[in-house]
Motif scaffolding. Structure first.
Motif: not given
Length: 372
Positions: A336-356
């Motif tokens: 809630e304090l830092k919404p960018e944390i959620l965005k960063e982890k969301s991008d990491n999720c998708r990248r890891a799924y697509e690559e591995k």
């Protein structure tokens, strides 16, 4: 060449059995037949012949005892080069087939030895240890005769290799979908979501306690169930926390609808009671498909700390470790304090799924079992 898939309780459109395994074989020139148990008519779908034994069992015990016999009778009408079975109640039937000289493949979706000893709540606790020992003995005798064994976790595969050297790991990662717009710039709602079978080994009590301390967030349970009575008992257990307005039940969603739910959620719930893989020191399992489906949807997860989640959280940075209700509250406050944390982890999720962590990394191993 023909492979006959046999499942006593999975649906005919099961992701692992139909969309991954059957279609992988069909795409590579191997005919696939699916034999299941539901009330639907026999059909031809995507070139896959689907048959049903059309049996309705009163409870799990009846299904466990009778299903192998009913499937065996049906198999007299189906000829195949390989017979792949998917549930432990079909092991004895598979053994009979192997004694006839048929090639049988045991697809072990879970660590059933652990489950029979610890997780089968419908079995009285005093019988679980005894049943586990009986299951281990029967399994050891039977699977030795099989053509091959498939598991969803390397630690389970290692246990089976001591019995049958033709044991392979084919982890249940999601299909690599072409719709890469699944995770576009969307506004995530204040939802913590869970999609899957209930009751289960997930720690909903911890989450409900946390929701009492969190404003605005709600839990959406996209539930499936095998027996209605168990599901109703589960709902009553959840509702006893007095947060009915913060819980939404959604039943029998399609895979696409689950993905849509994940897309509008802020966090996915994946906190499971400890899974100690039998005959190994590993805690946690690579076989929990739910985790990887969340990653495919770019959904950061709340997860317990174990040998598998350490890879996904510490290395891939796809979620948050939580150990109690207070730690869930802390995670919510941080995003809630830092919404960018959620965005960063969301991008990491998708990248890891697509690559591995997708089915493309597993299908070659699966196909090789039948083509070698």
């Amino acid at each position: 060449m023909t492979v006959c898939q046999i499942t006593s309780c999975a649906s005919r459109n099961n992701l692992r059995i139909f969309y991954k395994q059957c279609l992988t074989l069909k795409e590579r020139g191997i005919d696939a037949v699916l034999l299941c148990n539901d009330e639907k008519a026999d059909a031809l779908v995507c070139g896959i012949k689907i048959f049903s034994i059309h049996k309705k069992y009163k409870n799990r015990i009846t299904r466990f005892i009778m299903s192998g016999f009913h499937f065996y009778r049906k198999l007299k009408l189906i000829r195949a080069d390989f017979y792949q079975i998917h549930e432990p109640e079909l092991l004895l039937m598979g053994y009979v087939l192997s004694l006839r000289g048929e090639k049988v493949v045991w697809d072990c979706h879970e660590d059933y030895l652990y489950l029979f000893r610890h997780e089968r709540k419908y079995i009285p606790k005093r019988f679980q240890t005894i049943l586990g020992k009986i299951y281990e003995l029967i399994e050891r005798i039977i699977v030795k005769k099989f053509f091959a064994i498939i598991t969803v976790d390397p630690a389970i595969t290692n246990r089976y290799k001591k019995i049958n050297v033709n044991s392979y790991t084919v982890t249940n990662f999601p299909l690599l979908r072409e719709d890469h717009d699944m995770v576009i710039e969307i506004k995530r709602e204040k939802i913590i979501s869970f999609a899957g079978m209930v009751p289960s080994g997930y720690c909903f009590d911890m989450l409900c306690q946390a929701l009492k301390m969190i404003n605005d967030y709600k839990l959406v349970l996209a539930s499936t169930y095998m027996y209605k009575s168990e599901y109703e008992r589960f709902k009553k257990e959840i509702q006893k926390y007095g947060i009915e307005e913060k819980i939404e039940f959604m039943e029998n969603l399609t895979y696409k609808e689950v993905i849509e739910l994940y897309k509008r959620s802020s966090l996915g719930f994946a906190v499971h009671r400890p899974i100690n893989i039998s005959k190994s020191k590993q805690v946690g399992s690579w076989g929990l498909l739910k985790i990887f489906e969340m990653m495919a949807a770019g959904l950061p997860m709340l997860i317990d700390k174990n040998d598998i989640s350490r890879v996904l959280v510490e290395k891939e940075k796809c979620g948050f470790f939580v150990e109690n209700a207070n730690s869930i509250v802390d995670v919510v406050k941080s995003i809630e304090l830092k919404p960018e944390i959620l965005k960063e982890k969301s991008d990491n999720c998708r990248r890891a799924y697509e690559e591995k962590y997708n089915w493309t990394s597993q299908e070659k191993t699966y196909y090789s079992i039948f083509s070698s």
